[in-house]
Each structure stands twice: as structure tokens, then as C-alpha cells.
Design a protein around this motif. Structure first.
Motif, PDB file in Angstrom:
ATOM      1  N   ASP A  39       0.834  -1.203   0.000  1.00 41.60           N
ATOM      2  CA  ASP A  39       0.000   0.000   0.000  1.00 41.60           C
ATOM      3  C   ASP A  39       0.873   1.259   0.000  1.00 41.60           C
ATOM      4  O   ASP A  39       0.480   2.297  -0.545  1.00 41.60           O
ATOM      5  CB  ASP A  39      -0.941   0.003   1.203  1.00 41.60           C
ATOM      6  N   ILE A  63      -9.946   0.691   6.336  1.00 41.51           N
ATOM      7  CA  ILE A  63     -10.983   0.055   7.137  1.00 41.51           C
ATOM      8  C   ILE A  63     -10.238  -0.643   8.257  1.00 41.51           C
ATOM      9  O   ILE A  63      -9.406  -1.530   7.988  1.00 41.51           O
ATOM     10  CB  ILE A  63     -11.784  -0.950   6.284  1.00 41.51           C
ATOM     11  N   ALA A 119      -2.189  -8.151   1.216  1.00 41.48           N
ATOM     12  CA  ALA A 119      -1.926  -7.718   2.585  1.00 41.48           C
ATOM     13  C   ALA A 119      -1.026  -8.777   3.208  1.00 41.48           C
ATOM     14  O   ALA A 119      -1.301  -9.975   3.077  1.00 41.48           O
ATOM     15  CB  ALA A 119      -3.231  -7.587   3.359  1.00 41.48           C
ATOM     16  N   ASP A 122      -3.089 -11.360   6.040  1.00 46.44           N
ATOM     17  CA  ASP A 122      -3.964 -12.459   5.604  1.00 46.44           C
ATOM     18  C   ASP A 122      -3.463 -13.146   4.338  1.00 46.44           C
ATOM     19  O   ASP A 122      -3.943 -14.224   3.987  1.00 46.44           O
ATOM     20  CB  ASP A 122      -5.412 -11.977   5.437  1.00 46.44           C
ATOM     21  N   ASN A 125      -4.586 -11.602  -1.253  1.00 42.56           N
ATOM     22  CA  ASN A 125      -4.421 -11.208  -2.651  1.00 42.56           C
ATOM     23  C   ASN A 125      -5.753 -11.263  -3.401  1.00 42.56           C
ATOM     24  O   ASN A 125      -5.902 -11.989  -4.378  1.00 42.56           O
ATOM     25  CB  ASN A 125      -3.371 -12.101  -3.329  1.00 42.56           C
ATOM     26  N   THR A 127      -8.579  -8.386  -2.665  1.00 42.74           N
ATOM     27  CA  THR A 127      -9.474  -7.237  -2.488  1.00 42.74           C
ATOM     28  C   THR A 127      -9.604  -6.380  -3.751  1.00 42.74           C
ATOM     29  O   THR A 127     -10.717  -6.005  -4.138  1.00 42.74           O
ATOM     30  CB  THR A 127      -8.984  -6.360  -1.315  1.00 42.74           C
TER      31      THR A 127
HETATM   32  N1  AMP Z   1      -8.956  -3.171   5.844  1.00 38.60           N
HETATM   33  C1  AMP Z   1      -8.479  -2.612   4.728  1.00 38.60           C
HETATM   34  N2  AMP Z   1      -8.461  -1.265   4.607  1.00 38.60           N
HETATM   35  C2  AMP Z   1      -7.981  -0.677   3.486  1.00 38.60           C
HETATM   36  N3  AMP Z   1      -7.510  -1.361   2.436  1.00 38.60           N
HETATM   37  C3  AMP Z   1      -7.511  -2.693   2.498  1.00 38.60           C
HETATM   38  C4  AMP Z   1      -7.997  -3.391   3.637  1.00 38.60           C
HETATM   39  N4  AMP Z   1      -7.864  -4.712   3.399  1.00 38.60           N
HETATM   40  C5  AMP Z   1      -7.305  -4.834   2.176  1.00 38.60           C
HETATM   41  N5  AMP Z   1      -7.095  -3.618   1.627  1.00 38.60           N
HETATM   42  C6  AMP Z   1      -6.488  -3.327   0.305  1.00 38.60           C
HETATM   43  O1  AMP Z   1      -6.485  -4.507  -0.477  1.00 38.60           O
HETATM   44  C7  AMP Z   1      -5.145  -4.941  -0.736  1.00 38.60           C
HETATM   45  C8  AMP Z   1      -5.078  -6.445  -0.796  1.00 38.60           C
HETATM   46  O2  AMP Z   1      -5.457  -7.024   0.428  1.00 38.60           O
HETATM   47  P1  AMP Z   1      -5.795  -8.583   0.583  1.00 38.60           P
HETATM   48  O3  AMP Z   1      -6.799  -8.922  -0.470  1.00 38.60           O
HETATM   49  O4  AMP Z   1      -6.343  -8.729   1.970  1.00 38.60           O
HETATM   50  O5  AMP Z   1      -4.506  -9.340   0.412  1.00 38.60           O
HETATM   51  C9  AMP Z   1      -4.307  -4.257   0.328  1.00 38.60           C
HETATM   52  O6  AMP Z   1      -2.974  -4.113  -0.102  1.00 38.60           O
HETATM   53  C10 AMP Z   1      -5.030  -2.913   0.475  1.00 38.60           C
HETATM   54  O7  AMP Z   1      -4.708  -2.034  -0.588  1.00 38.60           O
END
Ligand code: AMP
Ligand code: FAD
Lengths: 248, 309
Positions: A39, A63, A119, A122, A125, A127
Motif C-alpha cells: 500500500d 478500514i 496484505a 492475511d 491477494n 481485495t
Molecule cells: N482493511 C483494509 N483497509 C484498506 N484497504 C484494504 C484493507 N484490506 C485490504 N485492503 C487493500 O487490499 C489490498 C489487498 O489485500 P488482501 O486482499 O487482503 O490481500 C491491500 O494491499 C489494500 O490495498
């Protein structure tokens, strides 16, 4: 164009993660938390687009808990203009995050959303891809280069076999990979300025989306430990051992 | 109960990992079908039909599936989802690109990179770069899953499933393919190789990979990988990166040369059967997980190793 950058507060990538003995999760008490590294790359890319005269305004969104304001302030210090915190102490899964981000995107009407690809807590990969799906937009994941080309966006993607370039209609969602850029450190004056930039705090309930988790975590355990640590004294000994083990 | 496995391929060859994802599907249970979507890819469908225990292979050919761009590909998978309780794809970059889009369109949470199937609704997956392993139960009506192929044994290849052509879905027209620059290599594919030899920041240049890593790789018939630091510095292409956010490998033998052993790197290789570390710093964390550690200067050791093989 307006750019939206979702940033997640996660355990710092240098912290040695400990699994709780009751198997309910990992121990986050008193550990260093940071902005998800992908991020930071996303914020940096948005700031560079603004410096290049392509982006007009950058809105950072998180969030997470009250404390996620620290990460939003960091985004502001790097060059974002405004921030929105959707405050919750619950774990919000990627699908629900995507739904909340969709609601924000409908309000803010950005032309581009830049997410991290993953992130590091978790390791989901997903969101960014989910957000693109919910909005009905194009997606350019695992980006190592982003270029505006008329009313399109060319995104070079890191794929298993090398690199792929796709052209996206705007608005679109991009997710960042490691080689996209090297994020800047915020300067002290910019950190001071960031304190005065607007940061709105909202409740998830105001968005009218269902954020109940779909996955129930039954347990979190430690990975099996490897028995390592043995040393060999020479190349000859190494080759002998590998032949003995039958791997060469 | 029926499960759809979405094949990984390049219109010519079926990826080895597809057989492993089929065995994950078989652990879930029920009939297993394979979807091959692409352009001019009948030979891939024929290869998929040989995987043991498959009910049928769905073949969908259209120009807009040639590069399996996320938007049209997801629309196709969603159009076929009705008949299935679970949709699985290997966690390749194509899988990671398209499956979350499918999941969101079906309003379900994707379960990313599973390493085991406990029951049809319960799965095991690594989190925090593999430093913790979570077991999750999904309440979604359909399961959308990506599979870490290294965690499953490939299904057999004595099948003869029928190939059925299915209609294409329409192209949402949101994106288009511009170009691809694929890394060319005569060596085995990183995630499928029996031996992997990876170089780190210590190599210092592409020329040193050429001089110190490639000759040993070629003697061993090994694939070449790298740490993030070596990729960031431009010594080798991005698709060499092994780790939490790169490729996950689990070969018979992994040789880490001039790599310190950051957790993000370990996440991508610590399930290898035998690990060798060559590093001049005897305190380097990589030694803690190595079966055979050799302390010393790689520029001296690698030529000796080449000569000894
Ligand atoms: N709680 C959160 N708040 C803001 N952005 C998020 C959040 N969770 C995931 N993201 C965004 O989604 C990306 C991928 O997250 P993930 O799908 O959990 O691996 C992160 O790098 C953030 O850009
Ligand atoms: C979000 C994020 C994601 C990441 N994802 C990944 C990933 O997927 N994969 C990955 O690898 N990393 C990843 N990293 C980076 C990781 O944290 C480390 O920075 C990286 O792995 C270090 O690479 P290295 O071991 O080559 O370099 P260094 O840590 O600099 O280690 C170099 C090693 O070489 C040794 N050395 C030096 N000279 C010699 C010599 N002449 N002979 C022998 N040994 C020598 C040194 O003793 C040292 O141990 C990620 C980081 C972040 C923040």
C-alpha cells in the motif's frame, strides 16, 4: 483524475509472528504495526501521478481500528490530500472490504483505485480484484508499470512467465507489485502538514453493506518446524551428503 | 456435488500444476470437471482429458480468451458456475488475477492458496508468510478456491474423459492485451523443477549469475530462482522471485546461494525436501532451516561445486 488508495494497517513486516497458545490467532499485543508495504507502493504511485499532473486529488481510505489513523496520516504525509477511516475493531474480510470500498468509490467517483496486491497478514491477494468486479471495472493486477495513454491506462503486470502489458478502460483498479516504485520517506515538514489535512471517520453501518464474515476461523496453529542447522565443512562433504540423500 | 477445476495453460501446453489442483478437487469430493478456455487450445483439452478421475473436460475457444484476461475470463467462469459447488484454480498469477473476480461476482469469499482440504467446507491455508496456518470453514454456498500446487500430489494420467465444447460468454470489453515479454529459458520451470538453485543480493550482477549460478544449475538440471533483493536490483527477471509474494517452490533440493533467509523468502521455499545454504555469514538465518549449511565465499565455493559435480 481522482485517485483512491486503500491502505491497511498490518503487523510490521520485520516482526516475528507468534501464534497464540489457545490457537485463536496470532499475538498482536504490543507489536509494531505499519502500513501494508504494497500500500506504501500504491500511495507512492498515486503521488507520482499527481506530480506528473495526471492525478488531481488523492484520497486514502482505511478500514480498521481507530489506530489505523496512523497509517492514514502516513499516506497524507507522503502526499495524499484527504483520508477516510471506516472504523471497526472487527476483522473485515476482503469481500466486505471490497463492498465498503465500492460504496466509497460510488461517493467519491475516482477514475482510478490503486490497491496493494496483497496484505502481508492475511496473504489473501483478492481485495482489488473483488472491487473491480463489484464496480464492473477493468483490473490491472501486480503492476510494475502504470502509464496513462489517452483515455486508457497501460499496465505492465508481473506474471509467472515474465511481464504482460494490458490496456485498461478507465475507471479501473490497479494493484501494485514490488517493482512498481520505491516509496519515499515522508519528510518532517510533510509529517507536520499531514496533521492538518482532513481525515473523516465513518462507521461501517452508514454504508448499508453486509460485512459479516463468510469464513469462520476454526484454529490457527504453528507451521511444522524444520530440523535444520547442520553444517558441512567442505564442498566435497556437501556433495557426499547430497548423494547419500539421493537428491543429486 | 460437483467441482470445476479451471486449467492453467498457454494455449499449447497444460501446466503440470493442473493435475495437483485436480487432486485437491478430488479431496473435496464429487464429480470433477476441467475447464479449458483459450484460443486454439484443443491440444490442452486433450491433455486435460488424460488426468485420472475426471468426469469431462469443457472446452471453450474464442479470441477473447487467448490471454485469459481477468474480465472476460471471470465472466465465462461465472456463466458456468451454476452446475458446481466449488471452483478451483491453481494459485498462479492467472489464478490470483481471475478467481477473486469470480468470487466477488458470485458474492462469496475466496479461500486463497489452500494447502489442505479437511472437508468440503473446511480448508487449511498459510497466513503471515507461512508463520501461521489457519483452518477456515466457509459458510458460502459455493466455494471459490485457489490451490497451492506444491501441497498436493498430482492425480494420475490414465484417464480418458470426454471433451465437450461449451459456448463462450460475451467479452465485457474493459481491457485489451498489448504485449507479453516472456522470460526464455531452457531450464525447467521453477515451480515444477526437482532441483532449484537461487541466488541473492550477494551475486551482485547478472554476469555473476551467469558465471556462478547457471553452470551449476545446468549440471544439476535445476531451475534458477532468486531472492527479492536480486530481482529488485535487476540481476534476474521478476519471475525468478521465490517467496511470500513471489513463487512458492517445494523441490527435492533447494540451494540458496548468498541469500540471508528473510521470512518472506523462507515462505516460498521452506517446504523443500532438502535445503542447502551457502553464505559467508555463519549467523545468517537461512542456516537455521538448512539441512546442510556451508559457510564461505560463494565466489570460491560455486566454482568448486561445479567442478565436483
Ligand atoms: N482493511 C483494509 N483497509 C484498506 N484497504 C484494504 C484493507 N484490506 C485490504 N485492503 C487493500 O487490499 C489490498 C489487498 O489485500 P488482501 O486482499 O487482503 O490481500 C491491500 O494491499 C489494500 O490495498
Ligand atoms: C512486502 C514484502 C514482500 C517481500 N517478498 C519477498 C519475496 O517474495 N521473496 C524474497 O526473497 N524476499 C521478499 N521480501 C524481501 C525480504 O524481506 C528480504 O529483503 C530479501 O529476501 C533479502 O534478499 P537477500 O537474502 O538476497 O539479501 P540480503 O538480506 O542482503 O542477504 C544477502 C546475503 O548474502 C550473504 N553474502 C554476501 N556476500 C557473500 C559472498 N561473497 N558469499 C556468500 N554469501 C555472501 C550475506 O551474508 C547475506 O546473508 C519482501 C519484503 C517485503 C517488505
Amino acid at each position: 483524475m481522482k485517485v483512491l488508495v486503500p491502505v491497511k494497517r498490518v503487523i510490521d513486516y520485520n516482526v516475528k509472528v507468534r501464534v497464540k497458545s489457545d490457537q485463536t490467532g496470532v499475538d498482536l499485543a504490543n507489536v509494531k504495526m505499519s502500513m501494508n508495504p504494497f500500500d506504501e507502493i500504491a500511495v507512492e504511485e498515486a503521488v507520482r501521478l499527481k506530480e506528473a499532473g495526471i492525478a488531481s486529488e488523492i484520497v486514502a481510505v482505511s478500514i480498521g481500528p481507530e489506530k489505523a489513523q496512523d497509517q492514514l496520516r502516513q499516506a497524507l504525509a507522503m502526499g495524499a490530500d484527504r483520508a477516510i477511516l471506516i472504523k471497526t475493531d472487527e476483522t473485515v474480510e476482503p469481500l466486505a472490504v471490497a463492498k465498503l470500498l465500492k460504496a466509497v468509490a460510488e461517493e467519491e467517483k475516482p477514475q482510478l483505485v490503486i490497491c496493494g496486491k496483497q496484505a502481508i497478514d492475511d496473504d489473501c491477494n483478492q481485495t482489488g480484484q473483488m472491487l473491480a468486479a463489484l464496480l464492473g471495472w477493468a483490473q490491472g493486477t501486480f503492476a510494475s508499470k502504470v502509464e496513462k495513454d489517452g483515455d486508457k491506462l497501460n499496465v505492465t503486470r508481473e506474471i509467472d512467465g515474465g511481464l504482460q502489458t494490458v490496456s485498461l478502460a478507465l475507471p479501473a483498479v490497479v494493484t501494485t507489485d514490488l517493482r512498481l516504485n520505491e516509496p519515499r520517506y515522508a519528510s518532517l515538514p510533510n509529517i507536520m502538514k499531514a496533521k492538518k489535512k482532513p481525515l473523516d471517520v465513518k462507521e461501517p453501518s452508514t454504508f448499508g453493506v453486509d460485512i459479516a464474515p463468510r469464513l469462520k476461523v476454526l484454529k490457527v496453529t504453528e507451521p511444522p518446524k524444520r530440523q535444520g542447522g547442520a553444517k558441512v565443512a567442505s564442498v566435497a562433504e556437501l556433495v557426499g551428503k547430497l548423494k547419500e540423500a539421493g537428491v543429486i | 456435488m460437483a467441482v470445476l477445476v479451471i486449467a492453467d495453460h498457454n494455449n499449447e501446453t497444460l501446466s503440470d500444476a493442473t493435475g495437483k489442483t485436480v487432486s485437491a478437487a478430488q479431496k473435496i469430493g464429487g464429480d470433477v470437471d476441467i475447464l479449458v478456455a483459450g484460443a486454439g487450445c484443443r491440444s490442452v483439452a486433450e491433455a486435460a482429458a488424460k488426468i485420472s478421475g475426471v468426469r469431462k473436460v469443457l472446452l471453450v475457444e474464442a479470441p477473447h480468451y487467448e490471454h485469459r484476461l481477468a474480465e472476460p475470463f471471470a465472466a465465462l467462469i461465472v456463466s458456468l458456475a451454476d452446475g458446481y459447488d466449488a471452483l478451483l484454480k491453481t494459485a498462479t498469477t492467472t489464478g490470483k488475477n481471475v478467481m477473486p473476480r469470480v468470487a466477488a461476482l458470485l458474492d462469496v469469499m475466496q479461500i486463497s492458496e489452500i494447502i489442505d482440504v479437511v472437508s468440503p467446507d473446511t480448508f487449511v491455508r498459510p497466513i503471515y508468510a507461512g508463520n501461521a496456518i489457519e483452518t477456515v470453514q466457509s459458510s458460502d454456498k459455493k466455494k471459490v478456491i485457489t490451490v497451492r500446487a506444491t501441497a498436493f500430489k498430482a492425480a494420475g494420467e490414465d484417464g480418458a474423459a470426454p471433451i465437450e465444447e461449451a459456448p463462450a460468454a460475451s467479452d465485457p470489453g474493459l481491457s485489451s492485451f498489448v504485449k507479453e515479454e516472456l522470460t526464455k529459458s531452457e531450464r525447467p520451470e521453477l515451480t515444477a523443477a526437482k532441483i532449484v538453485i537461487s541466488g541473492g543480493r550477494a551475486l551482485g550482477s547478472y554476469e555473476n549469475f551467469e558465471k556462478y549460478i547457471f553452470p551449476v544449475a545446468d549440471k544439476l538440471g535445476a531451475a534458477v530462482g532468486a531472492s527479492r533483493a536480486a530481482v529488485d536490483a535487476g540481476y534476474v527477471p521478476n519471475d525468478y522471485q521465490v517467496g511470500q509474494t513471489g513463487k512458492v517452490v517445494a523441490p527435492e533440493l533447494y540451494i540458496a546461494v548468498g541469500i540471508s533467509g528473510a521470512i518472506q523468502h523462507l515462505a516460498g521455499m521452506k517446504d523443500s525436501k532438502v535445503i542447502v545454504a551457502i553464505n559467508k555469514d555463519e549467523e545468517a538465518p537461512i542456516f537455521q532451516i538448512a539441512d546442510y549449511g556451508l559457510v564461505g565465499d560463494l565466489f570460491k565455493i560455486m566454482p568448486e561445486l561445479e567442478a565436483a559435480l
